[in-house]
Design an enzyme around this catalytic site. Sequence first.
Site, PDB file in Angstrom:
ATOM      1  N   LYS A 111      -2.985  47.243 -44.100  1.00 47.14           N
ATOM      2  CA  LYS A 111      -3.103  45.929 -43.482  1.00 47.14           C
ATOM      3  C   LYS A 111      -2.037  45.062 -44.136  1.00 47.14           C
ATOM      4  O   LYS A 111      -2.116  44.736 -45.316  1.00 47.14           O
ATOM      5  CB  LYS A 111      -4.490  45.325 -43.697  1.00 47.14           C
ATOM      6  CG  LYS A 111      -4.629  43.966 -43.010  1.00 47.14           C
ATOM      7  CD  LYS A 111      -5.831  43.189 -43.480  1.00 47.14           C
ATOM      8  CE  LYS A 111      -5.761  41.780 -42.898  1.00 47.14           C
ATOM      9  NZ  LYS A 111      -6.714  40.862 -43.543  1.00 47.14           N
ATOM     10  N   GLY A 172     -10.909  32.243 -44.540  1.00 42.93           N
ATOM     11  CA  GLY A 172     -12.013  31.652 -45.275  1.00 42.93           C
ATOM     12  C   GLY A 172     -12.408  30.251 -44.857  1.00 42.93           C
ATOM     13  O   GLY A 172     -13.289  29.646 -45.472  1.00 42.93           O
ATOM     14  N   ALA A 198      -9.864  36.675 -39.519  1.00 38.30           N
ATOM     15  CA  ALA A 198      -9.898  35.411 -40.272  1.00 38.30           C
ATOM     16  C   ALA A 198     -10.466  34.253 -39.464  1.00 38.30           C
ATOM     17  O   ALA A 198     -10.171  34.088 -38.282  1.00 38.30           O
ATOM     18  CB  ALA A 198      -8.520  35.023 -40.799  1.00 38.30           C
ATOM     19  N   GLY A 199     -11.297  33.473 -40.143  1.00 39.53           N
ATOM     20  CA  GLY A 199     -11.815  32.223 -39.597  1.00 39.53           C
ATOM     21  C   GLY A 199     -13.174  32.307 -38.940  1.00 39.53           C
ATOM     22  O   GLY A 199     -13.841  31.288 -38.758  1.00 39.53           O
ATOM     23  N   ASN A 220     -14.830  39.043 -43.364  1.00 44.81           N
ATOM     24  CA  ASN A 220     -15.182  39.192 -44.766  1.00 44.81           C
ATOM     25  C   ASN A 220     -15.987  38.008 -45.288  1.00 44.81           C
ATOM     26  O   ASN A 220     -17.169  38.124 -45.575  1.00 44.81           O
ATOM     27  CB  ASN A 220     -13.922  39.386 -45.620  1.00 44.81           C
ATOM     28  CG  ASN A 220     -14.254  39.556 -47.090  1.00 44.81           C
ATOM     29  OD1 ASN A 220     -15.163  40.295 -47.443  1.00 44.81           O
ATOM     30  ND2 ASN A 220     -13.537  38.862 -47.955  1.00 44.81           N
ATOM     31  N   THR A 221     -15.348  36.829 -45.385  1.00 42.77           N
ATOM     32  CA  THR A 221     -15.998  35.684 -46.022  1.00 42.77           C
ATOM     33  C   THR A 221     -17.324  35.327 -45.375  1.00 42.77           C
ATOM     34  O   THR A 221     -18.302  35.015 -46.067  1.00 42.77           O
ATOM     35  CB  THR A 221     -15.060  34.464 -46.003  1.00 42.77           C
ATOM     36  OG1 THR A 221     -13.821  34.804 -46.633  1.00 42.77           O
ATOM     37  CG2 THR A 221     -15.681  33.287 -46.734  1.00 42.77           C
TER      38      THR A 221
END
Length: 274
Positions: A111, A172, A198-199, A220-221
Amino acid sequence: MIQTQSPPDALQIANRSFRSRLMTGTGKYRSFEVMRAAVAASGSEIVTVAVRRVQEGVPGHGGLGQELNWQKLWMLPNTAGAKSAEEAVRYAHFGREMAKILGQEDNHWVKLEVIPETKYLLPDPLGTLQAAETLIKQGFTVLPYINADFHLARRLWEMGCATVMPLGSPIGSGQGLQNAAAIALIIAESPVPVVVDAGIRTPSEACRAMEMGAAALLINTAIAQAEEPIAMGRAMGLATEAGRLAHQAGAIPVKTYASASSPLTGLVGSAVGS
């Protein structure tokens, strides 16, 4: 489990297929135990690992390679922390060696992240292009993390990248799909899987991204930092499945006026002379 034969509606990236369309990360968890349980609950089969952080033994990352069952999961080494194309290429090679040590000798995936600043964490398009070109020539399967820029995405898939990974909003941030229109354009034209990365904050946002036609998500986050990461992992996995199924089913078109769900003919009082 990593598939050797393609299941129905498999996620196909390069020469590998997966049942799950949710990729997960390994950072920001309060413990390895919670991380393992959340990844399992999500159903994810592709798990990304920050090579530099593992190598440097950053808290929460030291020993990470031994904490997951890489016989059942496919490692996606990432170049997080790379501020230049040159650093990204170096981290990619470290990642390939790490995958080999952990038993995935045929794993050449990376990645690709090139992020030169730490305030906004936005990927550098020029550095990404440069690193992608080098890594593809060196035999890597490149999954680049990018801004939701159609022309950049096109350059990357024409170059030979296995996917493109446009951000929904900054890493994040939990701002959701701020770039939905631009991502939809990429999805409409891309010959390779589009992975929204993301986001994303909530399962409803994950579902929406899949309804748009994204091939997969990387989250993830939103899982790791949830009050209950294990429950959120399961919720995100279910939302990914629901969104994919909804996309395949085909939603009804939006209409200006109402449309009765039951026929209006034959109602009581509708006979002639009533």
